[in-house]
Design a protein around this motif. Structure first.
Motif, PDB file in Angstrom:
ATOM      1  N   ASP A 328     -67.890 -66.284  -0.405  1.00  0.00           N
ATOM      2  CA  ASP A 328     -67.780 -66.535  -1.846  1.00  0.00           C
ATOM      3  C   ASP A 328     -68.939 -67.376  -2.360  1.00  0.00           C
ATOM      4  N   PRO A 329     -69.507 -67.011  -3.521  1.00  0.00           N
ATOM      5  CA  PRO A 329     -70.512 -67.868  -4.163  1.00  0.00           C
ATOM      6  C   PRO A 329     -69.923 -69.247  -4.423  1.00  0.00           C
ATOM      7  N   PRO A 330     -70.754 -70.276  -4.430  1.00  0.00           N
ATOM      8  CA  PRO A 330     -70.259 -71.640  -4.603  1.00  0.00           C
ATOM      9  C   PRO A 330     -69.614 -71.880  -5.969  1.00  0.00           C
ATOM     10  N   LYS A 331     -68.635 -72.808  -5.968  1.00  0.00           N
ATOM     11  CA  LYS A 331     -68.005 -73.226  -7.223  1.00  0.00           C
ATOM     12  C   LYS A 331     -68.869 -74.238  -7.966  1.00  0.00           C
ATOM     13  N   ILE A 335     -77.041 -74.139  -3.730  1.00  0.00           N
ATOM     14  CA  ILE A 335     -76.732 -72.958  -2.923  1.00  0.00           C
ATOM     15  C   ILE A 335     -77.240 -73.062  -1.486  1.00  0.00           C
ATOM     16  N   ASP A 336     -77.642 -74.232  -1.060  1.00  0.00           N
ATOM     17  CA  ASP A 336     -78.228 -74.362   0.274  1.00  0.00           C
ATOM     18  C   ASP A 336     -77.255 -73.943   1.370  1.00  0.00           C
ATOM     19  N   LYS A 337     -76.019 -74.442   1.301  1.00  0.00           N
ATOM     20  CA  LYS A 337     -75.054 -74.106   2.342  1.00  0.00           C
ATOM     21  C   LYS A 337     -74.748 -72.612   2.330  1.00  0.00           C
ATOM     22  N   PHE A 338     -74.630 -72.045   1.130  1.00  0.00           N
ATOM     23  CA  PHE A 338     -74.370 -70.602   1.028  1.00  0.00           C
ATOM     24  C   PHE A 338     -75.490 -69.811   1.690  1.00  0.00           C
ATOM     25  N   LEU A 590     -65.963 -71.215   2.665  1.00  0.00           N
ATOM     26  CA  LEU A 590     -67.382 -71.276   3.027  1.00  0.00           C
ATOM     27  C   LEU A 590     -67.612 -71.742   4.473  1.00  0.00           C
ATOM     28  N   ASN A 591     -66.559 -71.657   5.310  1.00  0.00           N
ATOM     29  CA  ASN A 591     -66.695 -72.003   6.731  1.00  0.00           C
ATOM     30  C   ASN A 591     -67.259 -70.797   7.487  1.00  0.00           C
TER      31      ASN A 591
END
Length: 617
Positions: A328-331, A335-338, A590-591
């Motif tokens: 899922d795109p971040p809330k 966006i680094d972790k994504f 996002l895990n």
């Protein structure tokens, strides 16, 4: 048949809008119900148009059918509303030479999938019989955007009566029907099915209707009709307002006559003043018997779709094991972790990264933006979810054109969770289209046509996935929906997560006859609390006591909970491995490390299976 006899030698004037006059006097509800509660108001409208010079009036029954009246809780009043409407119109016409047409409006607009043809047949027959029992002088079928619906009901009407039938179809674009059929071809088809008068009404004003009729030859066995809106509407203080003066309408009436129209009236925004102006301009003029038809514009060249960067997933999964992963795109912004997760999944060997469209009705960074970034900068195929919840028909088409322009050719068409379950429960859920309609729309884009039938300039090459919810009481009914989605153009299915090995077998048995592949959904649990939430609050999903107990035994230890969740997911993968070639892994919160491990596990199983096969040979 006196109406048809008159049309052979005369131009007849139709009436104008019923709703516009009622609306202008503050009525903003079901206009057809006023036949019962305010019959004198309806009678006065009819008389106003007759006094203005109308030779033909129509009953106040445009939406007097079961489907439309049920929106107001008036479905039990279908009989009374239709009977009374004809009686009022006849009372108004008494002592005049005017004709009364029983009006039946179209049901399908842009939600084509909302009603089956059988629904429309039942709905139409009831109103048709009620109107015919009151003996009108003819029937008017008006405001049909969908040619299939018009042809379906026309065939029924023609078999049931010899009365004159007028068929007015509506356009979004000049000279072309919603399905891309040229207007002249569509009118010819209606003529062949027995329509006595064919033409246009609603949506467009005189200018665009004239442009459309210029390419239409005079019918061989029928007559032409035209009922334009007075203009395009504007909104003033929250109310729809139409412009266009009577002089312009008088000039337009002369132009319609030159295009061969013999029945000329008005639709939305028109008033007795507009009808009076047309009647005065046309008084004493005979109809034309010849016209010069403007050559239809050469078929606009529609460029072939550009070559896809990636082969369609439905082809890949038919040939080999295929893994797609939802991330899922971040809330929140950032966006680094994504991107780190997307890169890790790419390196693990997934076939596509799927990106939800504001899942659970909560705002996230645009999945189209994120999909474009990872596809262009990391070379990761992006599968973009498209919900019907957040965009109207205009926005959906714009979004599709944008995705095509960005080279994002893999999409999942879904209805979308209702807004009330998300962060902004007061937000509006649009739902202009259903998921069935959206699938059909995307496939129409692949033919190079917009929803209105207007050429897009080039064909898109979308591969269309559809959603499958196996977590229902009656699985066979869910599979029927899949069959309907295949008929709309679905190329493959992606399922919601399953947590039962038995359920995997049941789903396989129920779907093995389908002609398109299924990606089966698996989502690892992350904690006992997560498991209890899914079990107790997600409709249709039930976790076994054994699974819940295992997650509970992990306690509050995050790592232990993750490992237990992975173990459960791996058991499900083992059960699904020989049943489904497509695996859809859903990344929780996002895990991505969890879905990376599951991806590696699937590849390892595939490698081991290949080695065993080689050794056996």
């Amino acid at each position: 048949m006196a109406l048809l006899t008159d049309l052979q030698t005369k131009i007849l004037i139709g009436d104008g809008a019923m709703g516009t006059l009622l609306y202008s006097h503050g009525v903003d509800r079901c206009f057809e119900e006023l036949n019962l509660s305010k019959p004198d108001d309806i009678l006065n409208v009819h008389k106003a148009y007759l006094d203005a010079g109308a030779d033909v009036i129509q009953t106040n029954t445009y939406g007097a059918n079961y489907i439309k009246l049920s929106r107001y809780g008036l479905e039990d009043e279908v009989r009374a509303i239709n009977r009374t409407a004809v009686q009022i119109a006849k009372q108004a016409a008494e002592g005049t030479s005017a004709y009364v047409l029983g009006t039946i409006g179209g049901v399908r607009a842009f939600k084509k999938g909302a009603y089956s043809l059988e629904d429309l047949r039942r709905n139409f027959r009831e109103q048709l019989y009620l109107l015919l029992n009151e003996e009108p002088d003819g029937l008017l079928l008006e405001t049909y955007y969908d040619l299939e619906e018009m042809k379906t009901v026309l065939e029924i009407a023609r078999k049931e009566t010899d009365l004159p039938i007028i068929t007015n179809i509506s356009l979004h674009e000049i000279g072309v029907l919603q399905d891309g059929t040229p207007l002249s071809d569509g009118l010819s088809q209606l003529e062949e099915l027995g329509a006595n008068v064919v033409g246009l009404n609603c949506r467009l004003g005189p200018y665009h209707m004239l442009s459309s009729l210029e390419e239409v030859p005079l019918p061989e066995k029928a007559f032409l009709s035209v009922y334009p809106n007075s203009s395009l509407p504007t909104i003033e203080e929250g109310r729809l307002v139409y412009g266009s003066g009577e002089k312009y309408f008088a000039e337009s009436a002369l132009a319609f006559r030159n295009q061969g129209a013999r029945l000329i009236g008005g639709c939305c925004g028109t008033t007795p003043d507009h009808i009076r102006a047309m009647a005065s301009a046309l008084k004493g003029l005979p109809p034309v018997t010849e016209k010069k038809v403007k050559a239809r514009k050469e078929e606009i060249s529609i460029a072939s779709a550009a070559e896809r960067k990636y082969p369609p997933l439905q082809d890949i999964v038919k040939e080999k094991r295929s893994i797609i992963v939802e991330l899922d795109p971040p809330k929140k912004l950032g966006i680094d972790k994504f991107l780190k997760g997307a890169k890790a999944l790419q390196e693990a060997g997934i076939d596509a990264l799927t990106l939800a469209d504001n899942s659970l009705a909560s705002p996230r960074i645009s999945n189209a933006a994120m999909g474009s970034i990872v596809q262009q900068t990391h070379g990761i195929r992006s599968l973009i979810h498209i919900t019907c919840r957040d965009r109207n028909l205009i926005g959906l088409q714009s979004h599709l054109m944008g995705l095509h322009t960005l080279g994002l050719t893999d999409v999942l068409a879904i209805t979308g969770d209702p807004s009330k379950i998300g962060d902004f429960p007061g937000a509006t859920s649009v739902y202009d289209l259903s998921s069935f309609d959206l699938i059909s729309l995307i496939k129409q884009f692949n033919d190079g046509l917009s929803y209105s039938g207007k050429p897009l300039g080039e064909k898109t090459n979308f591969s269309v996935a559809a959603a499958f919810n196996p977590n229902v009481k009656y699985l066979d009914k869910a599979v029927k929906r899949l069959e309907k989605k295949i008929a709309c153009g679905a190329d493959y299915f992606i399922s919601q997560p399953i947590y039962s090995e038995k359920q995997l077998i049941d789903v396989y048995e129920e779907t093995k006859h389908l002609t398109v592949p299924v990606y089966i959904g698996i989502m690892p649990l992350t904690s006992s609390r997560n498991a209890e939430f899914i079990h107790n609050e997600i409709p249709g999903i039930t976790l076994s006591d054994s699974i819940r107990e295992k997650m509970a035994n992990a306690g509050d230890d995050k790592e232990k909970s993750y490992q237990e969740g992975l173990a459960i997911a791996k058991n499900l993968i083992d059960a699904a491995f020989d049943l489904f070639y497509g695996i859809y892994l859903i990344t929780p919160f996002l895990n991505y490390e969890l879905t990376v491990e599951l991806t590696n596990y699937i590849h390892k199983k595939e490698s081991e299976a290949t080695e065993r096969k080689i050794t056996h040979v």
